[in-house]
Motif scaffolding. Structure first.
Motif, PDB file in Angstrom:
ATOM      1  N   LYS A 121       0.804  -1.215   0.000  1.00 37.69           N
ATOM      2  CA  LYS A 121       0.000   0.000   0.000  1.00 37.69           C
ATOM      3  C   LYS A 121       0.841   1.271   0.000  1.00 37.69           C
ATOM      4  O   LYS A 121       0.333   2.362  -0.261  1.00 37.69           O
ATOM      5  N   LEU A 122       2.119   1.157   0.298  1.00 41.46           N
ATOM      6  CA  LEU A 122       2.968   2.338   0.459  1.00 41.46           C
ATOM      7  C   LEU A 122       3.011   3.241  -0.778  1.00 41.46           C
ATOM      8  O   LEU A 122       2.963   4.468  -0.636  1.00 41.46           O
ATOM      9  N   PRO A 123       3.095   2.708  -2.004  1.00 42.37           N
ATOM     10  CA  PRO A 123       3.144   3.606  -3.170  1.00 42.37           C
ATOM     11  C   PRO A 123       1.954   4.552  -3.255  1.00 42.37           C
ATOM     12  O   PRO A 123       2.117   5.734  -3.580  1.00 42.37           O
ATOM     13  N   SER A 124       0.754   4.056  -2.942  1.00 39.38           N
ATOM     14  CA  SER A 124      -0.429   4.925  -3.016  1.00 39.38           C
ATOM     15  C   SER A 124      -0.459   5.933  -1.879  1.00 39.38           C
ATOM     16  O   SER A 124      -1.017   7.030  -2.017  1.00 39.38           O
ATOM     17  N   LEU A 125       0.141   5.592  -0.743  1.00 44.98           N
ATOM     18  CA  LEU A 125       0.189   6.512   0.393  1.00 44.98           C
ATOM     19  C   LEU A 125       1.196   7.631   0.174  1.00 44.98           C
ATOM     20  O   LEU A 125       0.966   8.781   0.557  1.00 44.98           O
ATOM     21  N   LEU A 126       2.308   7.300  -0.460  1.00 45.55           N
ATOM     22  CA  LEU A 126       3.392   8.266  -0.632  1.00 45.55           C
ATOM     23  C   LEU A 126       3.087   9.307  -1.696  1.00 45.55           C
ATOM     24  O   LEU A 126       3.337  10.492  -1.511  1.00 45.55           O
ATOM     25  N   GLU A 172       8.923  -6.068  -6.385  1.00 46.25           N
ATOM     26  CA  GLU A 172       9.854  -5.076  -6.937  1.00 46.25           C
ATOM     27  C   GLU A 172       9.162  -4.041  -7.821  1.00 46.25           C
ATOM     28  O   GLU A 172       9.566  -2.878  -7.858  1.00 46.25           O
ATOM     29  N   ASP A 173       8.113  -4.464  -8.541  1.00 46.13           N
ATOM     30  CA  ASP A 173       7.433  -3.538  -9.441  1.00 46.13           C
ATOM     31  C   ASP A 173       6.650  -2.470  -8.690  1.00 46.13           C
ATOM     32  O   ASP A 173       6.237  -1.452  -9.280  1.00 46.13           O
ATOM     33  N   LYS A 174       6.459  -2.675  -7.382  1.00 46.28           N
ATOM     34  CA  LYS A 174       5.744  -1.690  -6.572  1.00 46.28           C
ATOM     35  C   LYS A 174       6.666  -0.883  -5.662  1.00 46.28           C
ATOM     36  O   LYS A 174       6.187  -0.042  -4.896  1.00 46.28           O
ATOM     37  N   ASP A 175       7.944  -1.130  -5.742  1.00 43.45           N
ATOM     38  CA  ASP A 175       8.903  -0.427  -4.894  1.00 43.45           C
ATOM     39  C   ASP A 175       8.947   1.056  -5.278  1.00 43.45           C
ATOM     40  O   ASP A 175       9.454   1.417  -6.346  1.00 43.45           O
ATOM     41  N   PRO A 176       8.429   1.958  -4.432  1.00 45.58           N
ATOM     42  CA  PRO A 176       8.373   3.376  -4.800  1.00 45.58           C
ATOM     43  C   PRO A 176       9.694   4.109  -4.642  1.00 45.58           C
ATOM     44  O   PRO A 176       9.796   5.280  -5.018  1.00 45.58           O
ATOM     45  N   PHE A 177      10.714   3.423  -4.089  1.00 42.46           N
ATOM     46  CA  PHE A 177      11.967   4.109  -3.773  1.00 42.46           C
ATOM     47  C   PHE A 177      13.055   3.890  -4.824  1.00 42.46           C
ATOM     48  O   PHE A 177      14.155   4.412  -4.674  1.00 42.46           O
TER      49      PHE A 177
END
Length: 301
Positions: free
Chosen positions: A74-79, A108-113
């Motif tokens: 969920k982190l990508p949508s939160l950031l 890995e495809d969802k890693d926002p960093f």
């Protein structure tokens, strides 16, 4: 997983943050149950984003290890998106830890960093603040120490760290500005300098080492510089162009040291790149006093 959102309005310290923090920036901190990613899990992720009137802070807390997967997903949508990522020990710990976690869960495809691991995209504030550890007088460079220094509530530690960087940025600019008044005197083996500025400092600080004793308070900067054999050290910023002569106890430019035996000279470092000047001459000559003060401040900050 528990998500807590809170806003922090500006105050006397946080108002200085824009001197250092870039626009569209995010500050990320992480707490884990251990340092090794295989045998620990993320306990909390907190990210702070600046707004026009302060900061918005989101804290994501896990209750157990299975919550970690949900957090990472969920982190990508939160950031959201931002230009610069600020971290605290992000280079050595936070970003490598998160990268391994995303890989382990095949996310890995969802890693926002990923974009922020590139050079210049991540600003590690631990590295930025480490040289100021002595000046700030903190027991250690931990978030809670900055929180206590700026007297902010516990949940605002991240904003406190940003405030610390911003205030130090202000100090650098202020100390190199032209003072409105400078006085000097000799007292008990020290050259005492009192420097007055038009603009007050945002917070009192003090610093002491073998070179000088420094105290900032209100509009004034106080320095006590040790005097040895009637002389004080005048530091040069370009120490790579100087050699230090141990027997004489001062540095000379390489254009001169080339004529001195190699056994009697060593490469100058920041702490040894100085000449000796009589303290009495500074007290009697305002122009030389200002020049000396500038060189000393450049050395300290």
């Amino acid at each position: 997983m528990l998500t807590i959102e809170k806003s922090h309005p500006n105050n006397a310290y946080l108002s200085f943050r824009r001197d250092h923090m870039k626009e569209r920036a995010c500050f990320l901190t992480m707490t884990a149950t251990g340092h090794y990613w295989r045998t620990s899990y993320i306990r909390e992720l907190s990210f702070v984003i600046q707004e026009a009137d302060g900061f918005s802070q989101t804290r994501c807390l896990t209750e157990n290890e299975p919550d970690e997967y949900d957090l990472l997903e969920k982190l990508p949508s939160l950031l959201g998106s931002f230009d610069t990522l600020y971290t605290f020990n992000g280079t050595a710990f936070v970003l490598p830890y998160l990268a391994r976690k995303y890989h382990a869960y095949r996310l890995e495809d969802k890693d926002p960093f990923v974009p922020y691991r590139a050079e210049g995209k991540n600003v590690d504030l631990l590295r930025t603040l480490r040289p100021f550890e002595g000046i700030l007088g903190l027991p250690s460079l931990r978030l809670r120490d900055f929180n206590q220094f700026f007297k902010l509530e516990d949940s605002c530690c991240d904003a406190a760290l940003l405030a610390a960087v911003s205030v130090l940025s202000f100090y650098k600019r202020q100390l190199k500005a032209s003072p409105s008044d400078v006085t000097a005197r000799l007292e008990d083996g020290f050259l005492i300098l009192r420097v007055t500025y038009d603009q007050p400092f945002p917070a009192p600080l003090s610093y002491r080492d073998d070179i000088t004793h420094v105290r900032y308070d209100g509009h004034e900067l106080h320095l006590a510089v040790p005097v040895k054999d009637g002389c004080v050290r005048l530091y040069y910023p370009d120490y790579e162009n100087y050699d230090y002569l141990p027997a004489e106890g001062y540095a000379v430019h390489k254009s001169l040291s080339a004529f001195i035996s190699a056994s009697h000279r060593v490469k100058a470092e920041k702490t040894t790149c100085y000449s000796l000047i009589p303290a009495e001459t500074l007290i009697k000559n305002e122009r030389r006093l200002i020049s000396y003060l500038t060189s000393l401040l450049n050395y300290l900050i």
